[in-house]
Write a protein that holds these residues in place. Structure first.
Motif, mmCIF file in Angstrom:
data_model
loop_
_atom_site.group_PDB
_atom_site.id
_atom_site.type_symbol
_atom_site.label_atom_id
_atom_site.label_comp_id
_atom_site.label_asym_id
_atom_site.label_seq_id
_atom_site.Cartn_x
_atom_site.Cartn_y
_atom_site.Cartn_z
ATOM 1 N N VAL A 8 0.848 -1.200 0.000
ATOM 2 C CA VAL A 8 0.000 0.000 0.000
ATOM 3 C C VAL A 8 0.880 1.247 0.000
ATOM 4 O O VAL A 8 0.562 2.261 -0.640
ATOM 5 N N SER A 9 2.003 1.172 0.710
ATOM 6 C CA SER A 9 2.935 2.302 0.741
ATOM 7 C C SER A 9 3.568 2.548 -0.625
ATOM 8 O O SER A 9 3.902 3.689 -0.957
ATOM 9 N N VAL A 10 3.750 1.488 -1.401
ATOM 10 C CA VAL A 10 4.245 1.675 -2.761
ATOM 11 C C VAL A 10 3.252 2.494 -3.574
ATOM 12 O O VAL A 10 3.631 3.403 -4.337
ATOM 13 N N VAL A 11 1.971 2.222 -3.377
ATOM 14 C CA VAL A 11 0.924 3.000 -4.052
ATOM 15 C C VAL A 11 0.944 4.453 -3.574
ATOM 16 O O VAL A 11 0.793 5.388 -4.373
ATOM 17 N N SER A 12 1.157 4.646 -2.266
ATOM 18 C CA SER A 12 1.243 6.015 -1.746
ATOM 19 C C SER A 12 2.444 6.754 -2.326
ATOM 20 O O SER A 12 2.395 7.971 -2.554
ATOM 21 N N GLY A 13 3.534 6.033 -2.586
ATOM 22 C CA GLY A 13 4.684 6.648 -3.241
ATOM 23 C C GLY A 13 4.353 7.086 -4.659
ATOM 24 O O GLY A 13 4.782 8.160 -5.106
ATOM 25 N N ILE A 14 3.575 6.255 -5.362
ATOM 26 C CA ILE A 14 3.138 6.630 -6.716
ATOM 27 C C ILE A 14 2.248 7.869 -6.653
ATOM 28 O O ILE A 14 2.316 8.749 -7.524
ATOM 29 N N ILE A 15 1.412 7.966 -5.614
ATOM 30 C CA ILE A 15 0.544 9.140 -5.448
ATOM 31 C C ILE A 15 1.383 10.393 -5.221
ATOM 32 O O ILE A 15 1.121 11.446 -5.821
ATOM 33 N N LEU A 16 2.392 10.292 -4.355
ATOM 34 C CA LEU A 16 3.272 11.442 -4.119
ATOM 35 C C LEU A 16 3.979 11.872 -5.400
ATOM 36 O O LEU A 16 4.083 13.063 -5.705
ATOM 37 N N PHE A 17 4.459 10.895 -6.151
ATOM 38 C CA PHE A 17 5.126 11.198 -7.423
ATOM 39 C C PHE A 17 4.162 11.892 -8.385
ATOM 40 O O PHE A 17 4.526 12.887 -9.041
ATOM 41 N N SER A 18 2.926 11.406 -8.447
ATOM 42 C CA SER A 18 1.933 11.978 -9.352
ATOM 43 C C SER A 18 1.562 13.400 -8.944
ATOM 44 O O SER A 18 1.413 14.290 -9.793
ATOM 45 N N VAL A 71 9.364 22.498 -4.356
ATOM 46 C CA VAL A 71 8.317 21.654 -3.765
ATOM 47 C C VAL A 71 7.959 20.488 -4.690
ATOM 48 O O VAL A 71 7.967 19.331 -4.252
ATOM 49 N N PRO A 72 7.609 20.735 -5.971
ATOM 50 C CA PRO A 72 7.316 19.572 -6.826
ATOM 51 C C PRO A 72 8.506 18.630 -7.005
ATOM 52 O O PRO A 72 8.319 17.409 -7.049
ATOM 53 N N ASN A 73 9.715 19.163 -7.064
ATOM 54 C CA ASN A 73 10.896 18.298 -7.176
ATOM 55 C C ASN A 73 11.061 17.439 -5.928
ATOM 56 O O ASN A 73 11.449 16.260 -6.020
ATOM 57 N N MET A 74 10.775 18.025 -4.779
ATOM 58 C CA MET A 74 10.856 17.281 -3.518
ATOM 59 C C MET A 74 9.837 16.141 -3.499
ATOM 60 O O MET A 74 10.154 15.003 -3.128
ATOM 61 N N LEU A 75 8.616 16.430 -3.908
ATOM 62 C CA LEU A 75 7.564 15.420 -3.906
ATOM 63 C C LEU A 75 7.871 14.303 -4.903
ATOM 64 O O LEU A 75 7.643 13.120 -4.607
ATOM 65 N N ILE A 76 8.387 14.661 -6.069
ATOM 66 C CA ILE A 76 8.733 13.646 -7.075
ATOM 67 C C ILE A 76 9.840 12.734 -6.549
ATOM 68 O O ILE A 76 9.763 11.500 -6.670
ATOM 69 N N SER A 77 10.865 13.318 -5.939
ATOM 70 C CA SER A 77 11.982 12.521 -5.405
ATOM 71 C C SER A 77 11.520 11.599 -4.285
ATOM 72 O O SER A 77 11.875 10.411 -4.255
ATOM 73 N N VAL A 78 10.724 12.149 -3.374
ATOM 74 C CA VAL A 78 10.234 11.350 -2.251
ATOM 75 C C VAL A 78 9.334 10.222 -2.740
ATOM 76 O O VAL A 78 9.367 9.104 -2.217
ATOM 77 N N VAL A 85 9.514 8.606 -5.632
ATOM 78 C CA VAL A 85 10.344 7.551 -6.221
ATOM 79 C C VAL A 85 11.026 6.732 -5.124
ATOM 80 O O VAL A 85 11.044 5.488 -5.167
ATOM 81 N N ILE A 86 11.576 7.431 -4.122
ATOM 82 C CA ILE A 86 12.243 6.730 -3.017
ATOM 83 C C ILE A 86 11.255 5.870 -2.240
ATOM 84 O O ILE A 86 11.586 4.764 -1.787
ATOM 85 N N ALA A 87 10.021 6.358 -2.084
ATOM 86 C CA ALA A 87 8.984 5.605 -1.357
ATOM 87 C C ALA A 87 8.711 4.274 -2.051
ATOM 88 O O ALA A 87 8.571 3.230 -1.388
#
Length: 364
Positions: free
Chosen positions: A26-36, A60-67, A69-71
């Protein structure tokens, strides 16, 4: 004394491992949401990049995209670890990896919190960027024949129509600049020449606004010229009558638009942070419980799990001492031979220096 100690049976350990395996996916999905969300915000900023000054608004968007992917990477690995932790034999190969994994995951969840808070602190930087960008865009509105600026007229007009706004701070901003190109001014007209001469900078200033400032919902035909001249229009009072142009400035309109987006993203990121923190807590309990099972040697028996083996104060002191010792170990003297006992040591004369060599008889 351990902090928040819980006793686990083998059944509870297996159930915890299974639940954490599911939650990590589920956290992998949340990481995809953050990236999106980060990608969406980046695209929205890119759309109005022409009316924004260069700055750190993409942080801010660069931070969210990086986080994001790492998630995906960390939680994918976490799912594999938790799946193997249901078997004590498989856990042994992850035993040395789990503690560094937990530390890295904790730092990662902190980055999610930072990204969420940045969504709420970005407003001031965005406001300044919009103010400077819109100021320059309105200033070069008339330069439709100059390469690199010819697109600004269409950009500003579409912006004012789409966001129902006028000017930077308001419609009066158009009174302070020449927004009509000189190629469309009749220099043979006395009115035009008088207006150019009346201005110190020789600009053609009028109390009017572009057509894109007009409000189509107004029952009256749009009055976009001589807005402050009551005698120029029938049954018109500039001070009391509601104008049929947009009164709201584009900076305020865009700021409200982006603030609403970032507020929604910030709330979503905070919820994901809380979820990731709960998953990390469960992984920590699983790691300590499995570690104690191996120490006890009874794989079917009960074991204790905790968040911290010692109190918060003792753990903090222990980590601080480790950091201090690492700092001392890495200190290198810059003075040559300062603490080296093997340098500048005088030789001691222990006897004769000229020792005759004994001849070795040759073999016959």
């Amino acid at each position: 004394m351990a902090v928040l100690k819980v006793k686990f049976t083998k059944t509870k350990r297996d159930k915890l491992a299974q639940i954490l395996w599911i939650l990590n996916w589920v956290s992998v999905v949340s990481g995809i949401i953050l990236f999106s969300l980060g990608l969406f915000l980046k695209i929205e900023i890119k759309k109005r990049n022409e009316v924004m000054a260069k700055g750190d608004i993409n942080s801010v968007p660069n931070m969210l995209i990086s986080v994001g992917v790492i998630a995906c990477i960390i939680n994918f690995l976490g799912g594999k670890i938790c799946y193997d932790c249901s078997d004590a034999n498989k856990f042994s190969r992850w035993k040395l990896v789990m503690l560094p994994y937990i530390v890295c995951t904790f730092c990662f969840t902190f980055c999610i919190l930072v990204g969420a808070l940045m969504c709420y602190t970005m407003r001031n930087e965005l406001e300044e960027s919009l103010y400077l960008g819109l100021r320059d865009a309105i200033k070069f509105y008339k330069d439709t024949d100059i390469p690199g600026r010819c697109f600004l007229k269409k950009t500003v007009d579409m912006l004012q129509i789409g966001f129902q706004c006028c000017g930077n701070n308001g419609f009066r901003d158009w009174f302070e600049i020449q927004w009509v190109s000189a190629r469309y001014l009749n220099m043979a007209s006395k009115e035009v020449l008088d207006r150019l001469k009346s201005n110190v900078d020789g600009k053609f200033l009028v109390d009017g606004v572009p057509f894109s400032c007009c409000n189509p919902s107004s029952p009256r035909p749009c009055i976009q010229y001589q807005l402050t001249n009551n005698s120029a229009h029938y049954n018109y009072d500039f001070l009391t009558e509601e104008l049929n142009i947009w009164v709201k400035g584009c900076r305020e309109a865009l700021l409200d638009y982006y603030t609403a987006i970032m507020r929604s993203i910030g709330i979503t990121a905070l919820l994901i942070w809380l979820f990731e923190l709960s998953v990390l807590t469960g992984v920590r309990y699983l790691q300590t419980a499995m570690k104690n099972v191996l120490l006890l040697g009874d794989l079917e028996g009960e074991s204790d799990g905790w968040l911290l083996e010692n109190s918060f104060v003792e753990t903090a002191k222990y980590n601080i001492n480790i950091i201090k010792n690492l700092g001392k170990a890495n200190q290198i003297s810059t003075v040559s031979g300062m603490n080296d006992p093997n340098i500048d040591v005088q030789n001691t004369n222990c006897g004769k220096t000229n020792v005759p060599t004994k001849s070795i008889p040759a073999a016959s």
